[in-house]
Scaffold this motif. Structure first.
Motif, PDB file in Angstrom:
ATOM      1  N   PRO A   1    -127.899 -23.269  28.414  1.00 38.07           N
ATOM      2  CA  PRO A   1    -129.279 -23.078  28.892  1.00 38.07           C
ATOM      3  C   PRO A   1    -130.205 -24.257  28.583  1.00 38.07           C
ATOM      4  CG  PRO A   1    -128.475 -21.074  27.859  1.00 38.07           C
ATOM      5  CD  PRO A   1    -127.449 -22.125  27.580  1.00 38.07           C
ATOM      6  N   GLY A   2    -130.118 -24.810  27.373  1.00 38.99           N
ATOM      7  CA  GLY A   2    -130.987 -25.920  27.022  1.00 38.99           C
ATOM      8  C   GLY A   2    -130.706 -27.163  27.844  1.00 38.99           C
ATOM      9  N   THR A   3    -129.430 -27.500  27.994  1.00 43.29           N
ATOM     10  CA  THR A   3    -129.054 -28.672  28.785  1.00 43.29           C
ATOM     11  C   THR A   3    -129.371 -28.451  30.256  1.00 43.29           C
ATOM     12  OG1 THR A   3    -127.217 -28.940  27.227  1.00 43.29           O
ATOM     13  CG2 THR A   3    -127.201 -30.335  29.185  1.00 43.29           C
ATOM     14  N   ARG A   4    -129.190 -27.216  30.706  1.00 44.05           N
ATOM     15  CA  ARG A   4    -129.506 -26.896  32.101  1.00 44.05           C
ATOM     16  C   ARG A   4    -130.983 -27.096  32.389  1.00 44.05           C
ATOM     17  NH1 ARG A   4    -127.406 -21.456  34.946  1.00 44.05           N
ATOM     18  NH2 ARG A   4    -125.532 -22.752  35.036  1.00 44.05           N
ATOM     19  N   SER A   5    -131.836 -26.745  31.449  1.00 45.02           N
ATOM     20  CA  SER A   5    -133.270 -26.915  31.635  1.00 45.02           C
ATOM     21  C   SER A   5    -133.628 -28.395  31.818  1.00 45.02           C
ATOM     22  CB  SER A   5    -134.033 -26.338  30.443  1.00 45.02           C
ATOM     23  OG  SER A   5    -135.422 -26.547  30.588  1.00 45.02           O
ATOM     24  N   ILE A   6    -132.997 -29.251  31.024  1.00 49.31           N
ATOM     25  CA  ILE A   6    -133.220 -30.691  31.155  1.00 49.31           C
ATOM     26  C   ILE A   6    -132.734 -31.168  32.517  1.00 49.31           C
ATOM     27  CG2 ILE A   6    -132.614 -32.959  30.221  1.00 49.31           C
ATOM     28  CD1 ILE A   6    -132.196 -31.527  27.495  1.00 49.31           C
ATOM     29  N   ALA A   7    -131.552 -30.681  32.927  1.00 52.29           N
ATOM     30  CA  ALA A   7    -130.974 -31.089  34.217  1.00 52.29           C
ATOM     31  C   ALA A   7    -131.849 -30.651  35.378  1.00 52.29           C
ATOM     32  CB  ALA A   7    -129.570 -30.513  34.360  1.00 52.29           C
ATOM     33  N   ARG A   8    -132.449 -29.466  35.273  1.00 49.04           N
ATOM     34  CA  ARG A   8    -133.342 -29.005  36.343  1.00 49.04           C
ATOM     35  C   ARG A   8    -134.495 -29.980  36.554  1.00 49.04           C
ATOM     36  NH1 ARG A   8    -133.947 -22.893  34.078  1.00 49.04           N
ATOM     37  NH2 ARG A   8    -132.176 -21.898  35.140  1.00 49.04           N
ATOM     38  N   ASP A   9    -135.098 -30.421  35.452  1.00 45.66           N
ATOM     39  CA  ASP A   9    -136.220 -31.345  35.551  1.00 45.66           C
ATOM     40  C   ASP A   9    -135.783 -32.689  36.150  1.00 45.66           C
ATOM     41  OD1 ASP A   9    -137.902 -29.460  34.475  1.00 45.66           O
ATOM     42  OD2 ASP A   9    -137.809 -30.268  32.430  1.00 45.66           O
ATOM     43  N   LEU A  10    -134.614 -33.144  35.742  1.00 47.30           N
ATOM     44  CA  LEU A  10    -134.101 -34.406  36.281  1.00 47.30           C
ATOM     45  C   LEU A  10    -133.804 -34.287  37.767  1.00 47.30           C
ATOM     46  CD1 LEU A  10    -131.720 -35.401  33.348  1.00 47.30           C
ATOM     47  CD2 LEU A  10    -133.766 -36.647  34.066  1.00 47.30           C
ATOM     48  N   LEU A  11    -133.202 -33.176  38.159  1.00 43.31           N
ATOM     49  CA  LEU A  11    -132.898 -32.957  39.566  1.00 43.31           C
ATOM     50  C   LEU A  11    -134.174 -32.901  40.397  1.00 43.31           C
ATOM     51  CD1 LEU A  11    -130.862 -32.335  41.822  1.00 43.31           C
ATOM     52  CD2 LEU A  11    -131.043 -29.914  41.207  1.00 43.31           C
ATOM     53  N   GLN A  12    -135.179 -32.239  39.879  1.00 43.44           N
ATOM     54  CA  GLN A  12    -136.441 -32.141  40.601  1.00 43.44           C
ATOM     55  C   GLN A  12    -137.046 -33.524  40.851  1.00 43.44           C
ATOM     56  OE1 GLN A  12    -139.519 -29.895  38.586  1.00 43.44           O
ATOM     57  NE2 GLN A  12    -140.553 -29.405  40.507  1.00 43.44           N
ATOM     58  N   ARG A  13    -136.782 -34.446  39.937  1.00 46.62           N
ATOM     59  CA  ARG A  13    -137.323 -35.795  40.058  1.00 46.62           C
ATOM     60  C   ARG A  13    -136.769 -36.533  41.282  1.00 46.62           C
ATOM     61  NH1 ARG A  13    -139.776 -39.657  40.519  1.00 46.62           N
ATOM     62  NH2 ARG A  13    -140.424 -41.264  39.036  1.00 46.62           N
ATOM     63  N   VAL A  14    -135.530 -36.193  41.695  1.00 51.72           N
ATOM     64  CA  VAL A  14    -134.880 -36.941  42.785  1.00 51.72           C
ATOM     65  C   VAL A  14    -134.516 -36.088  43.986  1.00 51.72           C
ATOM     66  CG1 VAL A  14    -133.933 -38.676  41.219  1.00 51.72           C
ATOM     67  CG2 VAL A  14    -132.575 -36.635  41.731  1.00 51.72           C
TER      68      VAL A  14
END
Length: 469
Positions: free
Chosen positions: A17-30
């Motif tokens: 869950p924690g890593t997924r939250s970071i990945a969501r933000d990164l994905l939203q960036r691109v």
């Protein structure tokens, strides 16, 4: 009806869950950045003429050897899902039925992921593919294909494609590319790519006729090997004048060889007379890779190489169905020694860009990453073909980043003939890059701020930089 897993916003992202939250933000960036597709196989004429797509089977099944190969492996004869050299394709609905019956075979495969994503996001299909839904899914996709807005030009815009490169024969007049470039109503770039394999590989069944035609048309009155080189240089220049940024080479191995003009001319003459040996074949192709690099240094075309495929592995299938029918099988390659003659002379040449692909994962960390980590000209081609699946893309990042970092990679290469699969493929790549960077952030190896900068560069900056866009 339950939501398709293809619509899940967390698909391909980390389970933690924690890593997924970071990945969501990164994905939203691109996620909304334009698509840069510097290597693919869509026909430019389809874009020029805004050609309607064919029926579901002809669009999604019969021409896709990723799909037909796995159906064939389950025991279904190829003539039930595609036409032979001697006969037309079977009834489209019948092909679709075979595909739907075989759909469970695609679970876990890259093809299954891309197709499921297309069904959901491109075609708006809200039912699961299967034998019992074959007719209803066929009818739903057929209806979508008939919609006035479901044409290549509108989808080019809807998919947010900024650059789309095609793959073209050296003797192509590039009329479609010229027409698109001059059309004020079309917003985007469709670029040709110089692909000379059939003019360099002396075992190609049409090599001699291709070479004769090439020299006659572009050799400036020259003959023999000298006329051949002149003709290749002239045709490359023609491609550059029509917007090309790269020359692509599908070679058997990455071998390169520097011969003097006399030795090369003798090889060329033996090949034209039909007297070439298997060693001559290897030597000539290796020498022409050296010559292609020399020409790229001179004319600026990015040089991409993708070796290591045993083409048409099953001769009876090739005889019946032709090339690109699912039985091109990878084999091991050696880059370090093979590419050295080329790099000795051109590895540090100003503005020379050499993008190296592989089907052999073992060379990622052992050979390709160290090469890209030293030579200014060398860039790491994205995972290609059998390696462009989610787990393989993660293995690629893990294998090369510790040596070459992120700046030495090409950006994503979709390498597709299937126009409607382009957004699904690029979306998958962006999710994988977000997942990999998120793990580095979670492990405190990269700051989150830096990860946001990196993912933009990977998705958008790298392809622009590497392919001189």
């Amino acid at each position: 009806m339950s939501q398709s897993i293809a619509a899940n916003p967390d698909r391909l992202l980390p389970a933690d869950p924690g890593t997924r939250s970071i990945a969501r933000d990164l994905l939203q960036r691109v996620q909304d950045l334009p698509i840069i597709s510097p290597h693919g196989h869509v026909d430019a004429a389809v874009i020029e003429h805004n050609t309607p797509f064919p029926d579901p089977a002809a669009l999604l099944v019969s021409p896709d050897h990723y799909v037909t190969r796995l159906i064939h492996a389950s025991g279904v004869p190829l003539d039930r899902v595609r036409g032979t050299k001697a006969a037309a394709e079977p009834d489209s609905r019948a092909v679709w039925h075979e595909f739907c019956k075989a759909w469970p075979l695609f679970e876990g495969t890259a093809s299954g992921y891309w197709l499921r994503t297309q069904f959901d996001s491109v075609f708006g299909l809200r039912q699961e593919i299967g034998a019992e839904t074959a007719d209803s899914s066929y009818d739903a996709i057929s209806a979508k294909l008939l919609e006035p807005g479901f044409r290549p030009r509108q989808l080019f815009k809807d998919f947010n494609i900024e650059v789309l490169a095609t793959t073209d024969d050296p003797m192509d007049d590039l009329a479609s590319h010229k027409a698109i470039a001059q059309d004020p109503t079309f917003h985007g770039r469709v670029l040709p790519t110089f692909r000379p394999d059939a003019y360099l590989n002396i075992t190609h069944p049409e090599w001699r006729s291709n070479v004769d035609r090439l020299i006659a048309a572009a050799g400036d009155g020259g003959t023999g090997y000298a006329g051949y080189l002149t003709a290749l240089e002239n045709r490359r220049r023609y491609f550059v004048e029509h917007g090309a940024v790269s020359a692509d080479h599908g070679v058997r191995t990455p071998a390169t060889l520097k011969l003097d003009d006399g030795a090369a001319a003798k090889l060329f003459d033996r090949a034209r007379s039909g007297q070439a040996t298997p060693q001559d074949r290897d030597d000539f192709e290796a020498h022409m890779m050296y010559q292609m690099a020399r020409m790229s240094v001179e004319d600026g075309l990015v040089m991409t190489i993708h070796p290591g495929s045993y083409r048409n592995h099953h001769e009876p299938t090739f005889n019946a169905y032709g090339a690109d029918t699912g039985h091109d099988i990878p084999f091991a390659v050696n880059y370090t020694e093979a590419i050295r003659p080329l790099l000795q002379d051109f590895g540090t040449a100003k503005d020379f860009h050499l993008v190296l692909f592989t089907l052999d994962e073992t060379v990622f960390s052992r050979e390709l990453a160290p090469l890209a980590g030293f030579y200014p000209s060398v860039y790491l081609g994205a995972p290609w073909w059998f390696l462009d699946a989610p787990d393989a893309m993660l293995r690629f990042r893990s294998a090369v980043t510790e040596t070459a970092g992120f700046s030495r990679s090409s950006g994503f290469i979709d390498d597709t003939r299937a126009f409607c699969s382009i957004p699904a493929r690029h979306d998958a790549s962006r999710r994988i890059e977000a997942s990999f960077l998120a793990r580095l952030v979670a492990e405190h190896r990269v700051s989150e701020e830096r990860a946001h900068e990196l993912i933009v560069d990977i998705v958008d900056g790298s392809p622009r930089r590497v392919f001189k866009l």
